[in-house]
Design an enzyme around this catalytic site. Structure first.
Site: not given
Length: 352
Positions: A69, A117, A140, A148
């Site tokens: 992202g 993502g 991350e 995530d």
């Protein structure tokens, strides 16, 4: 349908295959909120289109499928205290669940950089293909965040403690290790992609892939399983780091030193999230959990600081708060998993 070349998501059809191209090559095809919404709309339309038998997703340019992202936008949202990032994550995680349950074959061409993502729009698919250029990661903890997009679900299902190793360190893996960890299914040399794409237009994905797949070049993780499984079975990050440092293998020591550069809060929450994801089992409750964790991380100073250090100023010298593992308490970690009330993602039914 076919969109203008200026659009960030291009679609086309060839035979019974419908193609998605993420089209932001200068940004390594990083996802925007508009792209996420477009992807969901496209899948909704193609699910009910009898002319579409297979969906194929790939990235524009030569650098990769998708780097994740837009983390600059996430940092700006955190600094502003608005809901931009939270709304993006909500729709992104709903997309991840949609991909995982898509009723038609979903083929992901995971060439080049596939991170965060990018993993979310590929590794939940039914046919996942890597190349000699693939670099797959959930990095991350590098920016003070927590895996995530269903990443904790995928990593928790990896053999032994391989997923724990990748989750805490945030390190990227190549083709063979991505297959070993369950993040991909097949290796196809990049030079064979044109033939594969043409075959997908006329043949079922399994048949097309079988014609072009080859054994992947040797990876690294298989020969490191002994110390990875032993060291990462510790029941705290401190125990894991101690085991890695005392093991004797230089690669184990390197892993420990890498973990110690990451956000202390992020690595502790990541370990807890992975262990909880194993118990949860299915993807949907794990995505619900990840949304709680992401909302908590959004309010943490480490996300803003991590993006500053890695992306904005690029000094690679984040000042984490708290600064050490010892300062991160069990209560600090537990807060990341607290229910959100009316703001829950709500993919899994609530158990009474």
């Amino acid at each position: 349908m076919a969109l203008d070349a200026s659009d960030s998501v291009l679609t086309s059809t060839e035979g019974h295959a419908a193609h998605i191209v993420l089209n932001r090559p200068r940004a390594l095809n990083s996802l925007t909120h508009a792209m996420v919404r477009t992807l969901r709309s496209v899948l909704d339309a193609w699910e009910h289109d009898p002319a579409v038998g297979t969906v194929v997703i790939r990235g524009a340019g030569e650098r990769g499928l998708c780097a994740g992202g837009d983390i600059r936008a996430m940092r700006e949202s955190a600094l502003a205290g608005d809901r931009t990032a939270l709304d993006f994550w909500r729709d992104e995680y709903l997309l991840n669940a949609r991909i995982a349950r898509f009723p038609k074959p979903y083929v992901a061409l995971m060439d080049g950089v596939v991170m965060d993502g990018g993993v979310g729009v590929s590794a939940h698919g039914g046919v996942r293909i890597v190349t000699e250029r693939s670099a797959v990661a959930m990095p991350e903890t590098v920016i003070g965040f927590v895996p995530d997009v269903g990443g904790t679900h995928l990593l928790a299902r990896a053999p032994g403690e391989l997923g724990t190793h990748l989750g805490l360190t945030g390190l990227a893996v190549g083709a063979a290790d991505a297959v070993l960890c369950g993040l991909a299914d097949h290796f196809v040399p990049y030079e064979r992609f044109p033939g594969l794409i043409a075959a997908l237009a006329v043949a079922p994905p399994e048949e097309a892939v079988r014609r072009f797949a080859r054994p992947a070049p040797e990876g690294e993780l298989a020969r490191r399983r002994e110390w990875i499984d032993s060291c990462y079975s510790g029941d705290s990050v401190e125990a894991i780091v101690d085991r890695l440092l005392s093991h004797g293998d230089p690669a184990a020591k390197d892993a420990a030193e890498t973990i110690l550069t990451r956000s202390p809060t992020s690595v502790k929450v990541t370990l807890a999230a992975l262990r909880r994801a194993r118990a949860l089992g299915a993807l949907e409750p794990v995505l619900d959990q990840e949304y709680r964790v992401s909302c908590a991380a959004f309010r943490s100073p480490d996300l803003v600081e991590g993006v500053r250090a890695q992306i904005i100023d690029k000094d690679r010298r984040p000042r984490w708060s708290p600064a050490t593992l010892a300062e991160v308490t069990d209560a600090d970690v537990a807060r990341y998993f607290a229910p959100l009330g009316a703001d829950e993602l709500g993919l899994a039914p609530v158990r009474g």
